[in-house]
Write a protein that holds these residues in place. Structure first.
Motif, PDB file in Angstrom:
ATOM      1  N   MET A  98       0.837  -1.197   0.000  1.00 47.21           N
ATOM      2  CA  MET A  98       0.000   0.000   0.000  1.00 47.21           C
ATOM      3  C   MET A  98       0.876   1.253   0.000  1.00 47.21           C
ATOM      4  SD  MET A  98      -1.178   2.613   2.196  1.00 47.21           S
ATOM      5  CE  MET A  98      -0.820   1.957   3.796  1.00 47.21           C
ATOM      6  N   PHE A  99       1.909   1.273   0.835  1.00 47.94           N
ATOM      7  CA  PHE A  99       2.807   2.432   0.852  1.00 47.94           C
ATOM      8  C   PHE A  99       3.499   2.600  -0.502  1.00 47.94           C
ATOM      9  CE2 PHE A  99       3.163   2.021   5.666  1.00 47.94           C
ATOM     10  CZ  PHE A  99       2.357   3.121   5.893  1.00 47.94           C
ATOM     11  N   HIS A 100       3.972   1.501  -1.055  1.00 46.13           N
ATOM     12  CA  HIS A 100       4.685   1.545  -2.339  1.00 46.13           C
ATOM     13  C   HIS A 100       3.761   2.002  -3.473  1.00 46.13           C
ATOM     14  CE1 HIS A 100       7.717   0.527  -5.290  1.00 46.13           C
ATOM     15  NE2 HIS A 100       6.806  -0.139  -5.954  1.00 46.13           N
ATOM     16  N   SER A 101       2.534   1.521  -3.473  1.00 48.05           N
ATOM     17  CA  SER A 101       1.613   1.863  -4.566  1.00 48.05           C
ATOM     18  C   SER A 101       1.012   3.253  -4.409  1.00 48.05           C
ATOM     19  CB  SER A 101       0.500   0.817  -4.683  1.00 48.05           C
ATOM     20  OG  SER A 101      -0.276   0.766  -3.502  1.00 48.05           O
ATOM     21  N   THR A 102       1.177   3.865  -3.260  1.00 47.29           N
ATOM     22  CA  THR A 102       0.661   5.222  -3.046  1.00 47.29           C
ATOM     23  C   THR A 102       1.485   6.254  -3.809  1.00 47.29           C
ATOM     24  OG1 THR A 102      -0.260   4.652  -0.891  1.00 47.29           O
ATOM     25  CG2 THR A 102       0.186   6.976  -1.280  1.00 47.29           C
ATOM     26  N   ALA A 103       2.781   6.005  -3.945  1.00 50.01           N
ATOM     27  CA  ALA A 103       3.672   6.984  -4.589  1.00 50.01           C
ATOM     28  C   ALA A 103       3.195   7.424  -5.973  1.00 50.01           C
ATOM     29  CB  ALA A 103       5.094   6.437  -4.650  1.00 50.01           C
ATOM     30  N   PRO A 104       2.829   6.508  -6.885  1.00 46.56           N
ATOM     31  CA  PRO A 104       2.371   6.984  -8.204  1.00 46.56           C
ATOM     32  C   PRO A 104       1.112   7.850  -8.123  1.00 46.56           C
ATOM     33  CG  PRO A 104       2.825   4.626  -8.271  1.00 46.56           C
ATOM     34  CD  PRO A 104       2.922   5.058  -6.838  1.00 46.56           C
ATOM     35  N   MET A 105       0.292   7.613  -7.116  1.00 50.28           N
ATOM     36  CA  MET A 105      -0.948   8.384  -6.988  1.00 50.28           C
ATOM     37  C   MET A 105      -0.706   9.800  -6.496  1.00 50.28           C
ATOM     38  SD  MET A 105      -3.688   5.616  -5.774  1.00 50.28           S
ATOM     39  CE  MET A 105      -2.880   4.051  -5.563  1.00 50.28           C
ATOM     40  N   LEU A 106       0.510  10.078  -6.061  1.00 52.58           N
ATOM     41  CA  LEU A 106       0.847  11.447  -5.684  1.00 52.58           C
ATOM     42  C   LEU A 106       1.104  12.303  -6.922  1.00 52.58           C
ATOM     43  CD1 LEU A 106       3.259  10.717  -2.701  1.00 52.58           C
ATOM     44  CD2 LEU A 106       0.853  11.418  -2.586  1.00 52.58           C
ATOM     45  N   TYR A 107       1.401  11.644  -8.038  1.00 54.84           N
ATOM     46  CA  TYR A 107       1.745  12.356  -9.269  1.00 54.84           C
ATOM     47  C   TYR A 107       0.681  12.233 -10.353  1.00 54.84           C
ATOM     48  CZ  TYR A 107       6.182  12.325  -6.877  1.00 54.84           C
ATOM     49  OH  TYR A 107       7.154  12.478  -5.928  1.00 54.84           O
ATOM     50  N   LEU A 108      -0.059  11.151 -10.327  1.00 56.31           N
ATOM     51  CA  LEU A 108      -1.127  10.939 -11.301  1.00 56.31           C
ATOM     52  C   LEU A 108      -2.444  10.777 -10.559  1.00 56.31           C
ATOM     53  CD1 LEU A 108       0.680   8.340 -13.574  1.00 56.31           C
ATOM     54  CD2 LEU A 108       0.219  10.738 -14.128  1.00 56.31           C
ATOM     55  N   PRO A 109      -3.524  11.307 -11.101  1.00 55.20           N
ATOM     56  CA  PRO A 109      -4.812  11.188 -10.412  1.00 55.20           C
ATOM     57  C   PRO A 109      -5.204   9.715 -10.248  1.00 55.20           C
ATOM     58  CG  PRO A 109      -4.944  12.752 -12.241  1.00 55.20           C
ATOM     59  CD  PRO A 109      -3.615  12.082 -12.343  1.00 55.20           C
ATOM     60  N   PRO A 110      -5.609   9.312  -9.050  1.00 53.53           N
ATOM     61  CA  PRO A 110      -6.015   7.924  -8.826  1.00 53.53           C
ATOM     62  C   PRO A 110      -7.120   7.466  -9.786  1.00 53.53           C
ATOM     63  CG  PRO A 110      -5.770   9.049  -6.736  1.00 53.53           C
ATOM     64  CD  PRO A 110      -5.616  10.085  -7.811  1.00 53.53           C
ATOM     65  N   GLU A 111      -8.020   8.383 -10.133  1.00 53.88           N
ATOM     66  CA  GLU A 111      -9.108   8.025 -11.056  1.00 53.88           C
ATOM     67  C   GLU A 111      -8.553   7.621 -12.414  1.00 53.88           C
ATOM     68  OE1 GLU A 111     -12.837   7.138 -12.432  1.00 53.88           O
ATOM     69  OE2 GLU A 111     -12.164   7.498 -10.370  1.00 53.88           O
ATOM     70  N   LEU A 112      -7.521   8.312 -12.882  1.00 52.09           N
ATOM     71  CA  LEU A 112      -6.881   7.958 -14.144  1.00 52.09           C
ATOM     72  C   LEU A 112      -6.234   6.582 -14.044  1.00 52.09           C
ATOM     73  CD1 LEU A 112      -5.877   8.643 -17.023  1.00 52.09           C
ATOM     74  CD2 LEU A 112      -3.876   9.722 -15.931  1.00 52.09           C
ATOM     75  N   LEU A 113      -5.511   6.335 -12.950  1.00 55.03           N
ATOM     76  CA  LEU A 113      -4.875   5.030 -12.751  1.00 55.03           C
ATOM     77  C   LEU A 113      -5.920   3.915 -12.693  1.00 55.03           C
ATOM     78  CD1 LEU A 113      -2.160   6.036 -10.145  1.00 55.03           C
ATOM     79  CD2 LEU A 113      -1.810   5.483 -12.555  1.00 55.03           C
ATOM     80  N   ARG A 114      -7.053   4.211 -12.055  1.00 59.57           N
ATOM     81  CA  ARG A 114      -8.133   3.220 -11.971  1.00 59.57           C
ATOM     82  C   ARG A 114      -8.699   2.915 -13.350  1.00 59.57           C
ATOM     83  NH1 ARG A 114     -13.457   2.695 -12.000  1.00 59.57           N
ATOM     84  NH2 ARG A 114     -13.870   4.901 -12.238  1.00 59.57           N
ATOM     85  N   ARG A 115      -8.979   3.954 -14.109  1.00 59.29           N
ATOM     86  CA  ARG A 115      -9.556   3.754 -15.456  1.00 59.29           C
ATOM     87  C   ARG A 115      -8.601   3.027 -16.389  1.00 59.29           C
ATOM     88  NH1 ARG A 115     -13.983   7.774 -17.247  1.00 59.29           N
ATOM     89  NH2 ARG A 115     -14.813   8.371 -15.221  1.00 59.29           N
ATOM     90  N   LEU A 116      -7.310   3.271 -16.202  1.00 59.78           N
ATOM     91  CA  LEU A 116      -6.318   2.593 -17.038  1.00 59.78           C
ATOM     92  C   LEU A 116      -6.045   1.167 -16.553  1.00 59.78           C
ATOM     93  CD1 LEU A 116      -3.716   5.471 -17.500  1.00 59.78           C
ATOM     94  CD2 LEU A 116      -5.372   4.625 -19.182  1.00 59.78           C
TER      95      LEU A 116
END
Length: 176
Positions: A98-116
């Motif tokens: 969870m800590f490791h996967s949080t880092a990309p969400m600081l730079y890209l919107p989580p909604e975008l990551l979810r949709r992709l």
């Protein structure tokens, strides 16, 4: 949101974060701290060099998780043992993921990551599923112990037990 959230937040601040609440959690933290020191000394003796040779950051991570769980749930997960139960090991790995996967969400919107359907998003969601499952098991154990009167208000209880005993919030609200 709204007034219900504000009311519950104020209650949690008073019951958990107020300086008067801290002394009740010191014995819980102290027990984990003493176990950690014993473990560190034993590992130093086993190393043959009389000093710690293992991955200290990993041990500190396990110590922190054990401490947090003991304060929150009033239960130990056994994370400072040489053999960690498989469920507890999954929990350790999930928190790290969870800590490791949080880092990309600081730079890209989580909604975008979810949709992709990105790997970071999938890892994050799977990690939270494991974390919430562990929390649910702890909550059920605490609730069962209280219902069966295996725990009393005189014991050093975790945050969860205190909230349940005070009966100021519903169990679903506490869980959330």
């Amino acid at each position: 949101t709204g007034e219900a959230w504000r009311s519950e937040r104020l209650l949690l601040n008073k019951e958990v974060l107020a300086p008067e609440a801290v002394p009740a959690f010191v014995p819980l933290l102290s027990a984990v701290g003493e176990d950690f020191v014993r473990r560190a000394r034993a590992q130093a003796r086993q190393s043959g060099r009389q000093r710690w040779t293992a991955d200290f950051s990993h041990e500190l991570f396990r110590f922190a998780l054990e401490s947090v769980c003991h304060v929150l749930y009033g239960q130990r997960l056994g994370l400072l043992q040489d053999f960690v139960e498989p469920g507890a090991q999954r929990f350790i790995e999930a928190v790290a993921r969870m800590f490791h996967s949080t880092a990309p969400m600081l730079y890209l919107p989580p909604e975008l990551l979810r949709r992709l359907g990105s790997r970071a998003w999938r890892d994050h969601v799977q990690a939270w599923d494991v974390i919430f499952a562990q929390a649910d098991r702890c909550i059920q154990n605490v609730y069962r112990e209280l219902r069966l009167r295996r725990r009393s208000a005189q014991e050093h209880l975790g945050v969860l037990c205190n909230l349940i005993l005070r009966d100021k919030m519903g169990l679903e609200d506490i869980r959330a």
